[in-house]
Design a protein around this motif. Structure first.
Motif, PDB file in Angstrom:
ATOM      1  N   LEU A  16      31.573  11.028  37.193  1.00 23.09           N
ATOM      2  CA  LEU A  16      31.273  11.360  35.871  1.00 23.09           C
ATOM      3  C   LEU A  16      30.367  12.541  35.594  1.00 23.09           C
ATOM      4  O   LEU A  16      30.076  12.980  34.602  1.00 23.09           O
ATOM      5  N   ARG A  56      28.408   2.798  32.500  1.00 22.51           N
ATOM      6  CA  ARG A  56      29.299   3.952  31.811  1.00 22.51           C
ATOM      7  C   ARG A  56      28.342   4.662  30.603  1.00 22.51           C
ATOM      8  O   ARG A  56      28.148   5.829  30.464  1.00 22.51           O
ATOM      9  N   LEU A  60      26.781   8.362  30.009  1.00 20.58           N
ATOM     10  CA  LEU A  60      27.126   9.130  29.126  1.00 20.58           C
ATOM     11  C   LEU A  60      25.916   9.672  28.339  1.00 20.58           C
ATOM     12  O   LEU A  60      25.945  11.002  27.775  1.00 20.58           O
ATOM     13  N   GLU A 113      38.311  12.391  29.667  1.00 23.22           N
ATOM     14  CA  GLU A 113      37.226  11.460  30.130  1.00 23.22           C
ATOM     15  C   GLU A 113      37.563  10.025  30.454  1.00 23.22           C
ATOM     16  O   GLU A 113      37.144   9.678  31.522  1.00 23.22           O
ATOM     17  N   ARG A 116      39.672  10.286  33.498  1.00 20.31           N
ATOM     18  CA  ARG A 116      38.883  10.282  34.726  1.00 20.31           C
ATOM     19  C   ARG A 116      38.144   8.903  34.907  1.00 20.31           C
ATOM     20  O   ARG A 116      38.220   8.521  36.154  1.00 20.31           O
ATOM     21  N   SER A 117      37.637   8.305  34.041  1.00 19.75           N
ATOM     22  CA  SER A 117      37.211   6.927  34.254  1.00 19.75           C
ATOM     23  C   SER A 117      37.822   6.035  34.704  1.00 19.75           C
ATOM     24  O   SER A 117      37.654   5.252  35.758  1.00 19.75           O
TER      25      SER A 117
END
Length: 159
Positions: A16, A56, A60, A113, A116-117
């Motif tokens: 991330l 997560r 962020l 995003e 990708r997560s």
């Protein structure tokens, strides 16, 4: 549970875009929140997904707070152990391998995003259902995201 998930969470947080230090801090905070969650007698269902989701969300927030510093970290770093090329290869093979790594890394960095997560969590061994719960999306969205991402990686790899 901490020992079981610590390394996986750290790798996920690094994907991330967080530093190792920030990742370790977020892991500690995530498990503190898990402890508080359990002490309050709340649900024990899918705790692994719960921890990933909390990590997560914290990541962020941290990434937003460190936006300027993280832009510098996104640049390709040849010294990164994950990207080192086998020194026994001849120079042409080494160059091809490095170019392939840079091409695939560029594709991963350009992913939205959520994609990708999903990719990162799947690489850490989470099941689709756990990924869906951690990201707050449907099972179908996870499947579509992973299919889309794998197709992009295959195209970038010449397949």
């Amino acid at each position: 549970m901490f020992e079981e998930l610590r390394e996986r969470l750290l790798r996920y947080l690094l994907v991330l875009g967080l530093s190792t230090h920030d990742g370790e801090e977020i892991i500690q905070e995530s498990f503190l929140l898990l402890f508080q969650h359990l002490q309050k007698g709340k649900s024990r269902e899918n705790l692994r997904g719960w921890v990933f989701r909390v990590a997560r969300n914290l990541a962020l927030k941290q990434r937003y707070a460190n936006q300027v510093r993280l832009r510098r970290m996104v640049e390709f770093d040849e010294a990164s152990p994950e990207l080192r090329v086998d020194r026994n290869a001849n120079p042409e093979e080494e160059l091809r391998s490095r170019q392939r790594q840079m091409r695939l890394l560029a594709v991963v960095r350009a992913l939205p995003e959520q994609d990708r997560s999903c990719l990162s969590m799947r690489a850490e061994g989470l099941r689709y259902r756990e990924i869906a719960a951690a990201l707050g999306i449907s099972l179908g969205s996870v499947a579509a995201s992973l299919a889309r991402t794998l197709a992009r990686l295959a195209r970038a790899d010449g397949g």
